[in-house]
Design a protein around this motif. Sequence first.
Motif, PDB file in Angstrom:
ATOM      1  N   SER A  43      23.347 -21.410  -8.173  1.00  0.00           N
ATOM      2  CA  SER A  43      22.802 -20.091  -8.530  1.00  0.00           C
ATOM      3  C   SER A  43      22.278 -19.346  -7.319  1.00  0.00           C
ATOM      4  CB  SER A  43      21.697 -20.238  -9.579  1.00  0.00           C
ATOM      5  OG  SER A  43      22.212 -20.752 -10.780  1.00  0.00           O
ATOM      6  N   ILE A  44      21.441 -20.004  -6.534  1.00  0.00           N
ATOM      7  CA  ILE A  44      20.849 -19.319  -5.388  1.00  0.00           C
ATOM      8  C   ILE A  44      21.904 -18.990  -4.341  1.00  0.00           C
ATOM      9  CG2 ILE A  44      20.132 -21.476  -4.272  1.00  0.00           C
ATOM     10  CD1 ILE A  44      17.725 -19.886  -3.167  1.00  0.00           C
ATOM     11  N   LEU A  45      22.865 -19.885  -4.111  1.00  0.00           N
ATOM     12  CA  LEU A  45      23.900 -19.599  -3.116  1.00  0.00           C
ATOM     13  C   LEU A  45      24.800 -18.461  -3.585  1.00  0.00           C
ATOM     14  CD1 LEU A  45      24.925 -23.161  -1.864  1.00  0.00           C
ATOM     15  CD2 LEU A  45      23.247 -21.578  -0.905  1.00  0.00           C
ATOM     16  N   GLU A  50      26.714 -12.964  -3.045  1.00  0.00           N
ATOM     17  CA  GLU A  50      26.977 -11.661  -3.672  1.00  0.00           C
ATOM     18  C   GLU A  50      26.241 -10.547  -2.946  1.00  0.00           C
ATOM     19  OE1 GLU A  50      25.897 -12.191  -7.746  1.00  0.00           O
ATOM     20  OE2 GLU A  50      27.825 -13.111  -8.297  1.00  0.00           O
ATOM     21  N   GLU A  51      25.032 -10.837  -2.514  1.00  0.00           N
ATOM     22  CA  GLU A  51      24.292  -9.818  -1.756  1.00  0.00           C
ATOM     23  C   GLU A  51      24.950  -9.569  -0.410  1.00  0.00           C
ATOM     24  OE1 GLU A  51      21.167  -7.007  -1.139  1.00  0.00           O
ATOM     25  OE2 GLU A  51      22.184  -7.909  -2.867  1.00  0.00           O
ATOM     26  N   ALA A  52      25.466 -10.604   0.226  1.00  0.00           N
ATOM     27  CA  ALA A  52      26.161 -10.440   1.502  1.00  0.00           C
ATOM     28  C   ALA A  52      27.394  -9.563   1.340  1.00  0.00           C
ATOM     29  CB  ALA A  52      26.548 -11.804   2.063  1.00  0.00           C
ATOM     30  N   GLU A  53      28.150  -9.787   0.276  1.00  0.00           N
ATOM     31  CA  GLU A  53      29.345  -8.968   0.043  1.00  0.00           C
ATOM     32  C   GLU A  53      28.973  -7.510  -0.204  1.00  0.00           C
ATOM     33  OE1 GLU A  53      32.564  -9.913   0.492  1.00  0.00           O
ATOM     34  OE2 GLU A  53      31.439 -11.610   1.329  1.00  0.00           O
ATOM     35  N   ARG A  54      27.899  -7.303  -0.952  1.00  0.00           N
ATOM     36  CA  ARG A  54      27.449  -5.929  -1.195  1.00  0.00           C
ATOM     37  C   ARG A  54      27.042  -5.247   0.107  1.00  0.00           C
ATOM     38  NH1 ARG A  54      23.092  -2.768  -1.755  1.00  0.00           N
ATOM     39  NH2 ARG A  54      21.666  -4.421  -1.095  1.00  0.00           N
ATOM     40  N   ASN A  92      17.773 -11.166   6.505  1.00  0.00           N
ATOM     41  CA  ASN A  92      17.713 -12.440   5.780  1.00  0.00           C
ATOM     42  C   ASN A  92      19.093 -12.915   5.353  1.00  0.00           C
ATOM     43  OD1 ASN A  92      14.978 -11.905   5.943  1.00  0.00           O
ATOM     44  ND2 ASN A  92      14.688 -11.570   3.759  1.00  0.00           N
ATOM     45  N   THR A  93      19.842 -12.000   4.780  1.00  0.00           N
ATOM     46  CA  THR A  93      21.121 -12.374   4.176  1.00  0.00           C
ATOM     47  C   THR A  93      22.122 -12.847   5.216  1.00  0.00           C
ATOM     48  OG1 THR A  93      20.726 -10.741   2.429  1.00  0.00           O
ATOM     49  CG2 THR A  93      22.983 -11.570   2.675  1.00  0.00           C
ATOM     50  N   PHE A  94      22.238 -12.106   6.313  1.00  0.00           N
ATOM     51  CA  PHE A  94      23.229 -12.492   7.312  1.00  0.00           C
ATOM     52  C   PHE A  94      22.778 -13.703   8.129  1.00  0.00           C
ATOM     53  CE2 PHE A  94      24.507  -7.890   6.774  1.00  0.00           C
ATOM     54  CZ  PHE A  94      25.611  -8.207   6.001  1.00  0.00           C
ATOM     55  N   ALA A  95      21.464 -13.929   8.226  1.00  0.00           N
ATOM     56  CA  ALA A  95      20.991 -15.164   8.858  1.00  0.00           C
ATOM     57  C   ALA A  95      21.359 -16.365   7.993  1.00  0.00           C
ATOM     58  CB  ALA A  95      19.486 -15.103   9.082  1.00  0.00           C
ATOM     59  N   ALA A 348      14.842 -14.878  -8.302  1.00  0.00           N
ATOM     60  CA  ALA A 348      16.185 -14.637  -7.763  1.00  0.00           C
ATOM     61  C   ALA A 348      16.087 -14.183  -6.316  1.00  0.00           C
ATOM     62  CB  ALA A 348      16.907 -13.590  -8.605  1.00  0.00           C
ATOM     63  N   TYR A 349      17.162 -14.359  -5.576  1.00  0.00           N
ATOM     64  CA  TYR A 349      17.157 -14.022  -4.154  1.00  0.00           C
ATOM     65  C   TYR A 349      16.768 -12.564  -3.914  1.00  0.00           C
ATOM     66  CZ  TYR A 349      18.846 -13.103   0.558  1.00  0.00           C
ATOM     67  OH  TYR A 349      18.936 -12.716   1.864  1.00  0.00           O
TER      68      TYR A 349
END
Length: 610
Positions: A43-45, A50-54, A92-95, A348-349
């Motif tokens: 779930s967390i991954l 999904e946030e990275a793709e957005r 955060n997301t790209f790290a 959630a993330y």
Amino acid sequence: MFIERNKVMKSLSESKSSTLFFSSKKEQTHWFECIKEKTSYNSILTEIREEAERLLQNPMKELTFQEFTIFRETGSRLEYEKSYFAKRRRLNTFALMTLLEPTESVYLRELQETIWSICNEYTWCLPAHLKNSPEMDGELKDTFLQTIKNPRYSIDLFAAETAFALSEISHILDHVLDPLIQKRVKQEVYRRVLEPFQHQSFEWEKSTHNWAAVCAGSIGAAALYVVNDHHMLSSILDRVLQAMSYYLIGFNEDGACMEGYGYWQYGFGFYVYFSDLLKINTCGEIDLFQIEKVHQIATFQQKCFIYKNQVVNFSDSTEKGSVFLGLSHYLKDVFPKLEVPETELRAAYTDDHCSRWAPAFRNLIWFDENKSGKPWGNATYYLKDSQWFISRHNEYVFASKGGHNDEPHNHNDVGHFILQAKGETFLKDLGSGMYCEGYFNQERYTFLCNGSQGHSVPIINHQFQSEGASCHASAIHFVTSQEDDVLEMDLAGAYEVGNLERLSRKFIWKKKNIPEMILSDTYSFTERPTSIVERFITPVMKVTEESDGVVLEGTEKMKILFDRDKLDLTIQRNEFLNHLGEREEFYQLDFAVKELREVTRLDFRFVFGD
């Protein structure tokens, strides 16, 4: 709590090179590879991916001068902060994606661009925290060259957090980040945070609320990562530890976070993040968890949740909360008797609109798939020092508070209470409103959610409660048994009403299979009052008046029984801007006393069901 500086220096000098979260880069890489194969992390991954793709579909937005000056011109915080926090979300997301997918170069590229952009920002502080600061002084003085050589930077929550985030990310990813990026990070962390902290003092260092923990904890963490000079490091940590002492002073011995659950998660979270790093760096010589008050503070989470994701939202708190499972699992290891929340409550993330790196990272690496939680059970808590009462009984909830009107993130709410049935709120706390300039200045108690006019407390002689520590509950009496809980307090001190001698508010929480609550208010005046109104705050729901009371109906029902010979009921629909800036409606149920006397007793019964 105040730790001698020579102990800090000795512990640091004797400590081995910090291994932090992993013993080697090889182990770090292996761990991130392994969790991708575990269903408990799915779930967390998925949320991170999904946030990275957005974010990859949306180019990074730089912070503009126009957005930066909106707060100065209008007092509105939302515009600049939305862009500011969006960039931290990219960081955060790209790290995290660079750690999860080290062979995908797009993530490292976006991470480095984001770090570079953050290092180019005019300030890491929010405009709302820069009033009367050097950063906002537009006058070009004769001494400007001296200012350039010796800049005076402000340090707020987010400047300190940014220093922590960049320092930790640079350390964890030092094997892949460009050396120029790493150099830039270290320069900016020193220039904007560590050097100013060395040569200036800040008001928050002696604050007894979340600012002390977040600012000092973040600075201490950044220093542990980037400062190699032991003398400078011990000097910084000495002041950080003093600030942490002031943070703990802000709690009573019962550990209640009077700022609200969100600020427990925030302030105490950063206390934990720093304390963990300090313990690692001193090989356990300095352990800030070995303090009984810290243990009590750690138990606050399990006390303030009342039904699934709903919390007691006194003060500046939202009605619903989510759990940092990483933090919760870590604290369970430190304090084995703590309750573990159920996984369904996991934040959630993307839940954190401020996109803080420290909890985002630790919610992943501190998550323990072997710790399975369970729903909150029946429990009764009376937090004597803070005067909070909380009872969960067969999916019904009663919570009330005494206290005073100068608490952290204070609301004028002495004597206020909450009632719930099976997750549905009938008597509510409005919680935190939308933060703006007026919210934190002399206008604060004109906001409905902050003044007593927006709480379930009386209005006497047309007057609301007053603010200040002297406006408090007194003569507190509490008795508990298997059948009943009885809480009584005198609220007269919360009002500046000259002829009011005593106002005894008595709650009786009858813990049957389906409980009920009895409220008795007894007023004693030296002369006849001009007005008494009992106000109750409810959500907008179906309201039906009956001869002996009024019925509130949603999915469940609750009836308020009262004497119509004594009281006239009026119902008013009102609204306020909640913490997210959304209009939220509610009802004010006002019960006005018909015949005013020097001594008056008013009784209400709150009965659930048909």
